[in-house]
Design a protein around this motif. Structure first.
Motif, PDB file in Angstrom:
ATOM      1  N   THR A   1      -2.915  -8.528   4.572  1.00 25.38           N
ATOM      2  CA  THR A   1      -1.708  -8.167   3.816  1.00 25.38           C
ATOM      3  C   THR A   1      -1.855  -6.791   3.188  1.00 25.38           C
ATOM      4  N   THR A   2      -2.975  -6.138   3.412  1.00 22.59           N
ATOM      5  CA  THR A   2      -3.256  -4.839   2.779  1.00 22.59           C
ATOM      6  C   THR A   2      -3.548  -3.767   3.815  1.00 22.59           C
ATOM      7  N   GLY A   3      -2.945  -3.886   4.977  1.00 21.26           N
ATOM      8  CA  GLY A   3      -3.216  -2.946   6.054  1.00 21.26           C
ATOM      9  C   GLY A   3      -2.651  -1.555   5.791  1.00 21.26           C
ATOM     10  N   ARG A   4      -3.102  -0.622   6.601  1.00 15.91           N
ATOM     11  CA  ARG A   4      -2.645   0.763   6.571  1.00 15.91           C
ATOM     12  C   ARG A   4      -2.358   1.208   8.003  1.00 15.91           C
ATOM     13  N   LEU A   5      -1.453   2.145   8.160  1.00 15.35           N
ATOM     14  CA  LEU A   5      -1.238   2.777   9.454  1.00 15.35           C
ATOM     15  C   LEU A   5      -1.864   4.158   9.409  1.00 15.35           C
ATOM     16  N   LEU A   6      -2.877   4.369  10.229  1.00 20.52           N
ATOM     17  CA  LEU A   6      -3.566   5.655  10.306  1.00 20.52           C
ATOM     18  C   LEU A   6      -3.079   6.394  11.547  1.00 20.52           C
ATOM     19  N   VAL A   7      -2.525   7.578  11.351  1.00 16.42           N
ATOM     20  CA  VAL A   7      -2.046   8.422  12.449  1.00 16.42           C
ATOM     21  C   VAL A   7      -2.846   9.715  12.416  1.00 16.42           C
ATOM     22  N   THR A   8      -3.541  10.015  13.513  1.00 18.95           N
ATOM     23  CA  THR A   8      -4.358  11.224  13.579  1.00 18.95           C
ATOM     24  C   THR A   8      -3.989  12.049  14.803  1.00 18.95           C
ATOM     25  N   GLY A   9      -4.240  13.320  14.697  1.00 20.84           N
ATOM     26  CA  GLY A   9      -4.023  14.227  15.813  1.00 20.84           C
ATOM     27  C   GLY A   9      -5.300  14.983  16.130  1.00 20.84           C
ATOM     28  N   GLY A  10      -5.667  15.026  17.397  1.00 17.36           N
ATOM     29  CA  GLY A  10      -6.848  15.758  17.818  1.00 17.36           C
ATOM     30  C   GLY A  10      -6.467  16.965  18.641  1.00 17.36           C
ATOM     31  N   GLY A  11      -7.305  17.976  18.616  1.00 14.79           N
ATOM     32  CA  GLY A  11      -7.054  19.207  19.341  1.00 14.79           C
ATOM     33  C   GLY A  11      -6.968  20.370  18.383  1.00 14.79           C
ATOM     34  N   THR A  12      -6.252  21.390  18.812  1.00 18.51           N
ATOM     35  CA  THR A  12      -6.049  22.574  17.968  1.00 18.51           C
ATOM     36  C   THR A  12      -4.563  22.868  17.866  1.00 18.51           C
ATOM     37  N   GLY A  13      -4.220  23.799  16.982  1.00 17.78           N
ATOM     38  CA  GLY A  13      -2.819  24.160  16.805  1.00 17.78           C
ATOM     39  C   GLY A  13      -2.138  23.271  15.794  1.00 17.78           C
ATOM     40  N   THR A  14      -0.803  23.124  15.916  1.00 18.88           N
ATOM     41  CA  THR A  14       0.001  22.376  14.942  1.00 18.88           C
ATOM     42  C   THR A  14       0.727  21.236  15.633  1.00 18.88           C
ATOM     43  N   LEU A  15       0.590  20.046  15.050  1.00 21.91           N
ATOM     44  CA  LEU A  15       1.294  18.856  15.526  1.00 21.91           C
ATOM     45  C   LEU A  15       2.355  18.500  14.503  1.00 21.91           C
ATOM     46  N   ARG A  16       3.602  18.333  14.958  1.00 24.72           N
ATOM     47  CA  ARG A  16       4.709  17.986  14.060  1.00 24.72           C
ATOM     48  C   ARG A  16       5.143  16.546  14.340  1.00 24.72           C
ATOM     49  N   LEU A  17       5.355  15.792  13.253  1.00 27.99           N
ATOM     50  CA  LEU A  17       5.692  14.374  13.378  1.00 27.99           C
ATOM     51  C   LEU A  17       6.932  14.040  12.565  1.00 27.99           C
ATOM     52  N   ASP A  18       7.721  13.106  13.069  1.00 32.11           N
ATOM     53  CA  ASP A  18       8.851  12.560  12.318  1.00 32.11           C
ATOM     54  C   ASP A  18       9.142  11.152  12.816  1.00 32.11           C
ATOM     55  N   MET A  19       9.851  10.378  11.994  1.00 29.94           N
ATOM     56  CA  MET A  19      10.251   9.006  12.327  1.00 29.94           C
ATOM     57  C   MET A  19       9.068   8.190  12.841  1.00 29.94           C
ATOM     58  N   VAL A  20       8.036   8.080  11.990  1.00 25.84           N
ATOM     59  CA  VAL A  20       6.852   7.296  12.327  1.00 25.84           C
ATOM     60  C   VAL A  20       7.166   5.824  12.058  1.00 25.84           C
ATOM     61  N   SER A  21       7.044   4.993  13.065  1.00 24.12           N
ATOM     62  CA  SER A  21       7.521   3.608  12.950  1.00 24.12           C
ATOM     63  C   SER A  21       6.477   2.624  13.443  1.00 24.12           C
ATOM     64  N   LEU A  22       6.422   1.475  12.770  1.00 25.74           N
ATOM     65  CA  LEU A  22       5.621   0.343  13.229  1.00 25.74           C
ATOM     66  C   LEU A  22       6.474  -0.902  13.024  1.00 25.74           C
ATOM     67  N   MET A  23       6.877  -1.526  14.130  1.00 27.15           N
ATOM     68  CA  MET A  23       7.766  -2.700  14.066  1.00 27.15           C
ATOM     69  C   MET A  23       7.103  -3.881  14.751  1.00 27.15           C
ATOM     70  N   PRO A  24       7.131  -5.036  14.120  1.00 23.48           N
ATOM     71  CA  PRO A  24       6.640  -6.238  14.817  1.00 23.48           C
ATOM     72  C   PRO A  24       7.505  -6.537  16.031  1.00 23.48           C
ATOM     73  N   GLN A  25       6.864  -6.954  17.113  1.00 24.31           N
ATOM     74  CA  GLN A  25       7.661  -7.357  18.277  1.00 24.31           C
ATOM     75  C   GLN A  25       8.406  -8.657  18.009  1.00 24.31           C
ATOM     76  N   ASP A  26       7.842  -9.503  17.171  1.00 20.02           N
ATOM     77  CA  ASP A  26       8.427 -10.806  16.878  1.00 20.02           C
ATOM     78  C   ASP A  26       9.421 -10.667  15.740  1.00 20.02           C
TER      79      ASP A  26
END
Length: 822
Positions: free
Chosen positions: A192-217
């Motif tokens: 009940t205390t989970g986290r969503l970890l999002v990482t980017g590897g490589g070089t340069g700039t990574l842009r993110l938006d609308m980060v989502s985690l939805m149960p399939q059920d």
């Protein structure tokens, strides 16, 4: 949702003005119940009982909408909540993490995005204590991303220490245009205390938006949290009223349309449809941010999924809920009227119509069969509201004559606004009026006959919001007693819904609530169990019946006196109490100390220059009391002066304690009206209202005369009003209906007292020898929680006959399904 001041207390039943058995300590009280099973009373519509969904108490994001990521599009803003910022619920994990709001954004409605200077990462903590996942379940991850150089993006569910709880999603981000990337995570452990970890590897700039985690059920695969949706569906509601409530008609803090399209725009249905990444993210009246992931399409879909009639409510451009503004922009009004016509086309139009096509593109070519639509909610400006409502109604009826357009009667069950709106609605030929009220348990026990005297040929009633002011079992009992009166008057009351529906235990703006939840569990309140019992055993028509009343006594109003303020600084002087015969009982001119007054601990009370002053203009409910609880038949005189603040002053009488009293609320509700309120067990109801407002700096002479149960009130020597508080809180109530499909009489009996009710029941027709009984029983103070639900129904078989005696347990509700042989 009304803004009436609400006080909550555990001592609900202790000091009610209730009908009490004449024999005092008797274990049983005798009653008779006569049923004329050969006759038919009012028909009951299948849609009579429904649910009211408002995005309050985090009911949508973090609630019914199954999205697990909070602030998924980085749009949280201090303009919406002073504690918010673009990274609320996010934390840097590594590398360089920045927010951007520039021409590189995804679209005009989704302005902010995240910039990661690779390698880098961020963590989202979800709602409540974290993100809840169950071992073996699958969760769909998605993100919109772009990179100026090829980048490896990884998403993982972890525990707070960073240990992975499932296999990660890995995607390659190629190209500097916004693209949606997806993957699925299968949880290997529950938390009940989970986290969503999002990482980017490589070089340069990574842009993110609308980060989502939805149960399939999710519920029927439509993106709603299964356990909450199933609890709502189990009620078998006849309708769903949405999306509010105060959320609908209050506009933004800047009016009905903000200076720009993106921030603080009033709730408008067109902002909530289409692809979720193109929907607005907006301010919520209840103090937080709303994503519109749960939008109008989802409301219509959910209504269809549970077999309920959709009943949307749109703004009338007159504010309510404690605000008093009306638009004077004809173009804006015309645009909102057209938006409402477009909404009906979105719901009912063919798939090749302009707005019907948008519905079809979202996956629903067939119409949603909209039949009812509300315009406005709890407006405090009756004439201004009706002028605008009729323009909406006339435009809708001209194009869609089969749509029932629902008006309303303001935020309370009585008073000047209520009376004026009913008058105007009748004059305008309105078909249905939405009433709202939140009152004490005693009020619900006293007002079972509220609708007995309503005009049978006048507008029908939609009781869109009601509840007894707490979530204890006694509250549910009082609501049940009242509901028997709703059913008896089913020819007048056509729709009814308890409110609010949902509450996240960590984000509560309002209580009581029907269903409570956190990020991993949900439970029905005692009122949920009661509503479920009524909603799943309605019947097709009323069967006439009469019951004897509880033997009763009524004592005179007794109690001490009190002074209070609400968000106001005020001073009091020359307080005196005399008996009806002229004997002096109390006097204080504040030439000395305040030693004779008992303080509640709220506010800043001090004797200043020969007056008693409460100087904290922000403090609420600052009640101080003096005198004897046994006082009766007395006159209270005093002088009161408002110094500053939002309201006026409060003069209490009949005070037993801080939860049981009467007070004269002068200049209440942001100094828009005055009223006499009665508090029982901490929950209040309004006995009478008046439009009096209080001027700052002016000294008022206040007089309250208490005689028996009659009270007369005088302001500056003129009679302001009077009332007699002589309604009995009858604890024994009943109604009988017939289920045509099963041939059963449904005998519904409420016994809201500590004594059992031994009842002689005369059916007058031959019946089967046994009947099915469903019983709710408990202690008055019982509360359902996550870990304990003492209020649950039980099923029994009972012996019956055309005439028989049955004992209804103390503090119980019993439904007897009796099969007739005729």
């Amino acid at each position: 949702m009304s803004r009436k001041h609400v006080l909550l207390s555990a001592a609900l039943a202790a000091s009610l003005l209730v009908a009490v058995p004449g024999s005092g300590a008797a274990a049983d009280t005798d009653y008779t119940l006569k049923i004329d099973a050969t006759k038919k009373g009012p028909s009951i519509d299948d849609s009579m009982y429904g649910v009211f969904f408002e995005d309050i108490n985090r009911a949508a994001d973090g609630g019914l909408y199954a999205e697990l990521v909070q602030n998924r599009s980085f749009e949280y803003d201090p303009a919406d909540n002073a504690s918010y910022h673009g990274l609320t619920s996010w934390a840097p994990h590594s590398g360089t993490v920045d927010l951007a709001d520039d021409t590189g954004r995804m679209n005009e409605r989704n302005r902010r995005y995240l910039k990661l200077g690779l390698p880098a990462g961020v963590i989202n903590s979800g709602y409540n204590s974290g993100i809840a996942v169950q071992s073996g379940q699958r969760y769909d991850f998605s993100v919109w991303a772009r990179a100026d150089q090829a980048a490896q993006l990884t998403a993982t569910i972890t525990d707070p220490a960073g240990a992975a709880l499932g296999d990660p999603v890995k995607v390659q981000v190629n190209g500097d245009g916004w693209t949606r990337y997806t993957g699925t995570i299968r949880a290997q452990k529950s938390t009940t205390t989970g986290r969503l970890l999002v990482t980017g590897g490589g070089t340069g700039t990574l842009r993110l938006d609308m980060v989502s985690l939805m149960p399939q059920d999710t519920f029927k695969g439509h993106g709603l949290r299964r356990d909450l949706a199933e609890k709502i569906a189990a009620l078998k509601p006849g309708f769903v009223r949405f999306p509010g409530g105060c959320l609908v008609n209050t506009g933004s803090h800047y009016g009905y349309d903000a200076p720009n399209f993106e921030r603080r725009r009033s709730y408008q249905w067109k902002d909530t449809i289409g692809p979720v990444e193109q929907r607005a993210t907006n301010w919520n009246f209840w103090g937080y941010n709303q994503s519109y992931g749960l939008g109008y399409y989802e409301y219509f879909q959910f209504s269809e999924d549970i077999g309920a009639m959709p009943l949307p409510v749109v703004p009338a451009l007159v504010t309510g809920c404690g605000q008093n503004r009306a638009t004077d922009d004809p173009a804006l009004l015309a645009r909102h009227i057209q938006d409402t016509l477009d909404l009906i086309e979105f719901a009912n139009g063919p798939a090749d119509s302009t707005w019907g096509r948008k519905r079809a593109e979202m996956g629903h070519p067939k119409p949603f069969r909209l039949t009812h639509l509300g315009v406005g909610n709890e407006e405090n400006l009756p004439d201004e509201f009706m002028a605008r409502f009729t323009q909406f109604r006339d435009a809708i009826n001209a194009k869609y004559p089969d749509i029932t357009v629902v008006s309303n009667s303001g935020p309370d069950d009585t008073g000047g606004t209520f009376d004026r709106l009913w008058q105007l609605n009748k004059q305008a030929g309105v078909k249905m009026i939405d009433e709202h009220y939140y009152n004490s348990p005693s009020w619900f026990l006293e007002n079972n006959n509220r609708y007995d005297s309503y005009d049978r040929n006048g507008p029908k009633v939609f009781l869109g919001e009601y509840a007894s002011q707490d979530n204890r079992y006694f509250n549910a009992l009082s609501e049940a007693a009242f509901m028997t009166g709703l059913e008896r008057n089913a020819d007048v009351v056509k729709l009814a819904s308890y409110a609010p529906l949902l509450a996240n235990e960590d984000y509560v703006q309002w209580r009581p609530d029907m269903i409570w939840f956190n990020n991993h569990a949900s439970w029905g309140s005692a009122s949920y169990e009661m509503q479920k019992l009524f909603m799943t055993n309605v019947g097709d028509h009323v069967v006439p019946s009469t019951a004897s009343a509880t033997p009763s006594t009524q004592a005179p109003i007794t109690g001490a006196i009190g002074l209070s303020t609400w968000a106001t600084a005020a001073s009091y002087d020359d307080v005196s109490v005399t008996s009806a015969s002229g004997q002096a009982l109390f006097s204080d001119d504040f030439s000395g100390t305040d030693a004779r007054w008992t303080k509640s601990g709220r506010g800043a009370w001090n004797v200043v220059n020969g007056a008693y002053v409460q100087s904290d203009a922000a403090a609420e409910d600052t009640l101080v009391t003096a005198g004897d609880k046994t006082w009766r038949d007395y006159t209270l005189n005093l002088k009161a002066t408002k110094q500053s603040g939002r309201e006026g002053f409060l003069v209490a009488f009949g005070v037993q304690d801080t939860g049981n009293y009467y007070w004269w609320n002068l200049g209440g509700w942001n100094n828009t009206q005055s009223a006499v309120e009665k508090a029982v067990g901490g929950a209040k109801s309004t006995l009478m209202t008046n439009g009096t407002r209080i001027d700052a700096g002016r000294t008022y002479d206040v007089r309250v005369e208490v005689r028996g149960r009659h009270v007369a009130l005088f302001l500056d020597g003129q009679k302001w009003g009077e009332f007699t508080d002589d309604k009995l809180a009858e604890p024994f109530r009943q109604v009988v209906t017939r289920d045509l499909a099963t041939g059963e009489l449904i005998v519904k009996v409420v016994n809201a007292q500590d004594n059992a009710a031994r009842t002689r029941i005369d059916l007058g027709v031959p019946v089967a020898s046994t009947a099915r009984a469903t019983v709710l029983q408990g202690r008055p103070d019982d509360v359902n929680t996550e870990f304990s639900q003492p209020i649950r129904s039980r099923a029994e078989q009972v012996r019956v006959a055309s005439s028989f005696t049955h004992t209804f347990p103390p503090n119980s509700v019993t439904f007897l399904r009796i099969r007739s042989r005729s």
